[in-house]
Design a protein around this motif. Structure first.
Motif, short mmCIF file in Angstrom:
data_model
loop_
_atom_site.label_atom_id
_atom_site.label_comp_id
_atom_site.label_asym_id
_atom_site.label_seq_id
_atom_site.Cartn_x
_atom_site.Cartn_y
_atom_site.Cartn_z
N VAL A 115 -7.24 -7.24 -0.22
CA VAL A 115 -6.14 -8.16 0.02
C VAL A 115 -5.06 -8.03 -1.06
CG1 VAL A 115 -5.52 -10.61 0.10
CG2 VAL A 115 -7.51 -9.78 1.35
N PRO B 277 -0.67 -5.21 0.03
CA PRO B 277 0.79 -5.37 -0.05
C PRO B 277 1.42 -4.44 -1.10
CG PRO B 277 -0.30 -7.49 -0.15
CD PRO B 277 -1.36 -6.45 -0.26
N ALA B 278 0.74 -4.30 -2.25
CA ALA B 278 1.29 -3.44 -3.29
C ALA B 278 1.33 -1.99 -2.82
CB ALA B 278 0.45 -3.57 -4.56
N TYR C 262 1.48 -0.96 0.25
CA TYR C 262 2.50 -0.85 1.28
C TYR C 262 3.88 -0.71 0.64
CZ TYR C 262 5.15 -1.59 5.49
OH TYR C 262 6.02 -1.41 6.54
N TYR C 263 4.11 -1.48 -0.40
CA TYR C 263 5.38 -1.41 -1.10
C TYR C 263 5.61 0.00 -1.65
CZ TYR C 263 9.34 -2.92 -3.91
OH TYR C 263 10.59 -3.06 -4.43
N ILE C 264 4.57 0.53 -2.30
CA ILE C 264 4.71 1.86 -2.89
C ILE C 264 4.94 2.91 -1.80
CG2 ILE C 264 3.52 3.66 -4.19
CD1 ILE C 264 2.01 1.39 -5.61
N LYS D 27 5.96 2.51 1.52
CA LYS D 27 7.02 2.37 2.52
C LYS D 27 8.33 1.80 2.00
CE LYS D 27 5.75 4.43 5.17
NZ LYS D 27 6.07 5.39 6.21
N MET D 28 8.27 0.91 1.01
CA MET D 28 9.51 0.28 0.55
C MET D 28 10.18 1.11 -0.53
SD MET D 28 9.51 -2.56 2.36
CE MET D 28 10.51 -3.82 1.62
N ASP E 278 8.22 5.99 9.66
CA ASP E 278 9.10 4.82 9.68
C ASP E 278 9.59 4.49 11.09
OD1 ASP E 278 8.84 4.53 7.03
OD2 ASP E 278 10.93 4.93 6.51
N ILE F 73 7.54 2.11 13.13
CA ILE F 73 7.73 0.70 12.79
C ILE F 73 9.04 0.20 13.38
CG2 ILE F 73 7.90 -0.95 10.90
CD1 ILE F 73 6.36 1.00 9.19
N GLU F 74 10.09 1.04 13.28
CA GLU F 74 11.39 0.65 13.84
C GLU F 74 11.28 0.44 15.35
OE1 GLU F 74 14.20 2.88 10.55
OE2 GLU F 74 13.73 3.87 12.43
N TYR G 127 9.70 -2.72 16.12
CA TYR G 127 10.64 -3.82 15.84
C TYR G 127 11.65 -3.94 16.98
CZ TYR G 127 14.22 -6.51 13.42
OH TYR G 127 15.13 -7.46 13.06
N GLY H 94 7.14 -9.43 12.46
CA GLY H 94 6.50 -8.84 11.29
C GLY H 94 5.00 -8.83 11.40
N LEU I 274 2.38 -5.67 11.88
CA LEU I 274 1.32 -5.45 10.90
C LEU I 274 -0.02 -5.29 11.60
CD1 LEU I 274 0.62 -5.50 7.82
CD2 LEU I 274 0.08 -7.90 8.11
N ILE J 27 0.58 -1.20 11.87
CA ILE J 27 0.32 -0.75 10.50
C ILE J 27 -1.16 -0.71 10.19
CG2 ILE J 27 0.74 -1.25 8.08
CD1 ILE J 27 3.40 -2.53 9.01
N MET K 145 10.08 -5.11 7.14
CA MET K 145 8.87 -4.44 6.67
C MET K 145 9.16 -3.05 6.11
SD MET K 145 6.30 -6.50 7.51
CE MET K 145 4.82 -5.67 8.06
N ILE K 146 10.23 -2.42 6.54
CA ILE K 146 10.70 -1.22 5.84
C ILE K 146 12.17 -1.48 5.54
CG2 ILE K 146 9.07 0.49 6.70
CD1 ILE K 146 11.02 1.18 8.87
N PRO K 147 12.74 -0.74 4.58
CA PRO K 147 14.11 -1.07 4.17
C PRO K 147 15.10 -1.10 5.32
CG PRO K 147 13.13 0.48 2.64
CD PRO K 147 12.14 0.31 3.75
N ILE L 211 14.77 -2.29 8.25
CA ILE L 211 14.66 -3.46 9.12
C ILE L 211 15.12 -4.70 8.34
CG2 ILE L 211 13.00 -5.02 10.24
CD1 ILE L 211 11.43 -2.60 11.06
N TYR M 71 8.26 -10.85 -1.91
CA TYR M 71 7.53 -9.59 -1.89
C TYR M 71 7.73 -8.83 -3.20
CZ TYR M 71 5.37 -5.51 0.28
OH TYR M 71 4.55 -4.46 0.58
#
Lengths: 285, 283
Positions: A81, A85-86, A88-90, A92-93, A179, A182-183, A186, A192, A196, A200, B1-3, B5, B15
């Motif tokens: 848990v 999130p961390a 995912y950030y690394i 995808k973000m 990506d 996911i788009e 969306y 969201g 997920l 995801i 969820m991705i930049p 979006i 986040y």
């Protein structure tokens, strides 16, 4: 096969077989054989299940066993848990350089020994430690607080120690998720949460399984963290094995304990693989 | 969820804050360990008694720094010897395994592959005791059969090396296999067409290609061996590797010398890891 390739094959398979047979298979069989013998006199043994009987008759042993298993499962879930999130950030973000730097930063704590990591938490949590001092300084508590030597401390240490083994497989599988998928989800109206759940997480499943198996295994077999952070009453199953082998020199009972631990980890790993439809080759290899 | 979006600013803020906290959580224990290596006190805790380098260089009581502390220096040497041996063994076996699984189809291949992965899912302490039990069985048999004492099969560095090797070899195999799989085998065929025999082709074409993975696997194996605790604990004899020495010290009550050792470990392993990344990037 041609003779040349045949010789090559024999040369290549020999080290593999030596390693697996001499260091893995026979030692485990031997451990099992030792666990089913009973000392009836000086250098006299007979085979019996007495050691397993001892295990099942002594409530302390059973309790420690069950407790170790439950806490390991809990530690695995908490690690997942926190790490998801961390990761995912690394994956995808963050982009480009930031991404590789963040990933490297995650790895840094794990290039140092587990003993150093545990030591860090001891300095933080002990009675004269940093957290206690900070709490006193801010006036939240009036005297020193001992935060070591309880289950929470063990849990914090276990989760910390295992983090890397969750983050790496998660980042690897999440990175391979396009990506555009996911788009698309969306654009099709997914929220969201539903993205997920339906896009995801199914995609990350192999990573989740691989990470969870490794973390569970490492936690279950951990000796250092429970002993150092949990103190004398940490009741971790590996401590019983150590006690029988090294302190009491009762190898028969110790081997039975070791075999129980192996059985437990195998059953859990196997059922997780079965439930999620993964194979060991796919998740580990 | 991705930049790409749109997300509400609030969610984005939460986040980011979470990720920052995550990294703080990862860093704090290590930073704390490092800072207290310089505390001029007998205990690695507050109050801060002033900055000192004595825990590294001190040579008189009450503060004896690591560079004058025999036990710790010799256990660092022990760990290095064990690490190098495990690393060499694992890379050698890892390489032969990689060739075996990539180049040959044979009955039982799948079974052997799963068997090869198993050490990763056996608890380290169980690997340790099973090897301890088996080596003692052999040593006892030899003793009662030939009255010969096989010192190497009793707890000690030999067993520590074997115990660590028993699971680190799997990791080396996976790392080296991953690169060998990407190798374009037509390059080797070209060498064969040009008149090289198979061994020469492998030596001059394939092995140089594999070198970064072999170096990487070697470094990983060394680091894993250096920091291994569970398996080592069960197999160790009188010469203790560093992790065991530190564990014994911590049980007695710690002084900042442990922080100093830890700081050196952090610097050392980071340098090794950095080196490995540079090697891999160059290829």
């Amino acid at each position: 096969m041609k003779t040349e390739t045949k010789i090559g094959f024999i040369l290549l398979i020999t080290p593999l077989l030596l390693w697996l047979v001499l260091l893995i298979i026979i030692p485990h069989i031997d451990m099992f054989l030792v666990s089913i013998r009973e000392r009836v006199g000086v250098r006299q043994y007979q085979s019996s299940l007495a050691n397993y009987g001892t295990f099942f008759e002594e409530p302390l042993y059973i309790w420690t066993f069950v407790r170790t298993a439950t806490m390991s499962i809990l530690a695995t879930l908490i690690t997942l848990v926190i790490a998801f999130p961390a990761s995912y950030y690394i994956a995808k973000m963050a982009k480009g350089r930031t991404q590789s730097v963040l990933f490297l930063l995650c790895l840094v704590p794990f290039w140092v020994s587990e003993i150093v990591r545990t030591f860090g938490w001891m300095i933080l949590l002990r009675e004269t430690g940093l957290v206690s001092s900070v709490l006193q300084w801010t006036g939240i508590v009036s005297g020193p607080v001992e935060m070591l030597y309880n289950d929470t401390a063990i849990m914090i240490g276990l989760v910390y120690t295992s983090m890397l083994f969750m983050v790496v497989p998660l980042v690897t599988t999440l990175e391979s998720l396009d990506d555009q998928i996911i788009e698309a989800a969306y654009d099709l109206g997914g929220s969201g949460l539903s993205i997920l759940r339906e896009v995801i997480i199914p995609h990350a499943a192999p990573g989740i399984v691989a990470g969870s198996i490794v973390v569970f295994m490492l936690t279950l077999g951990n000796y250092l963290t429970p002993t150092m952070l949990g103190g004398k009453d940490s009741l971790w199953f590996t401590e019983l094995i150590y006690l029988q082998f090294i302190v009491r020199f009762n190898w028969e009972l110790g081997a039975a304990f070791g075999f129980m631990l192996l059985l437990l980890s195998s059953i859990i790993v196997w059922s997780v693989l079965r439930l999620t439809g993964q194979t060991l080759e796919k998740t580990m290899g | 969820m991705i930049p790409s979006i749109p997300q509400s600013r609030f969610v984005r803020f939460i986040y980011t804050a979470y990720v920052v906290l995550f990294f703080v959580y990862l860093a704090v224990p290590l930073i704390v360990v490092a800072i207290f290596a310089f505390n001029d006190s007998q205990f690695p805790s507050l109050p801060w008694e002033g900055f000192t380098l004595a825990w590294f260089f001190g040579d008189a009581r009450p503060i004896i720094g690591i560079f004058h502390e025999r036990t710790i220096l010799s256990s660092i040497l022990t760990s290095t010897i064990v690490g190098v041996s495990v690393s060499i063994l694992s890379v050698a076996v890892g390489t032969t395994n990689a060739f075996l699984f990539n180049r040959y189809q044979f009955p039982g291949r799948g079974f052997l592959y799963v068997l090869m992965l198993l050490p990763l899912v056996v608890p380290g302490i169980v690997l340790g005791i099973s090897i301890l039990v088996f080596s003692s069985t052999i040593a006892n048999a030899v003793w009662s059969g030939f009255s010969l004492e096989l010192e190497t099969l009793r707890p000690g560095l030999g067993l520590v090396v074997l115990g660590q090797f028993s699971f680190i070899a799997t990791i080396a195999t996976l790392v080296i296999s991953a690169r060998l799989q990407k190798f374009d085998q037509t390059l080797e065929d070209a060498a064969l067409n040009l008149g090289a025999d198979r061994l020469t082709a492998v030596r001059t074409i394939t092995l140089p290609y594999l070198a970064p993975a072999m170096i990487g696997a070697g470094v990983v194996a060394f680091l894993m061996s250096f920091e291994n605790f569970n398996t080592t604990l069960m197999l160790v004899g009188s010469d203790a590797p560093l992790t065991i020495t530190m564990f014994d010290r911590m049980k007695e009550g710690s002084t900042p010398i442990l922080n100093a050792v830890s700081l050196l470990l952090m610097v050392g392993s980071s340098l090794l890891a950095l080196m490995m990344i540079l090697v891999q990037r160059r290829s």
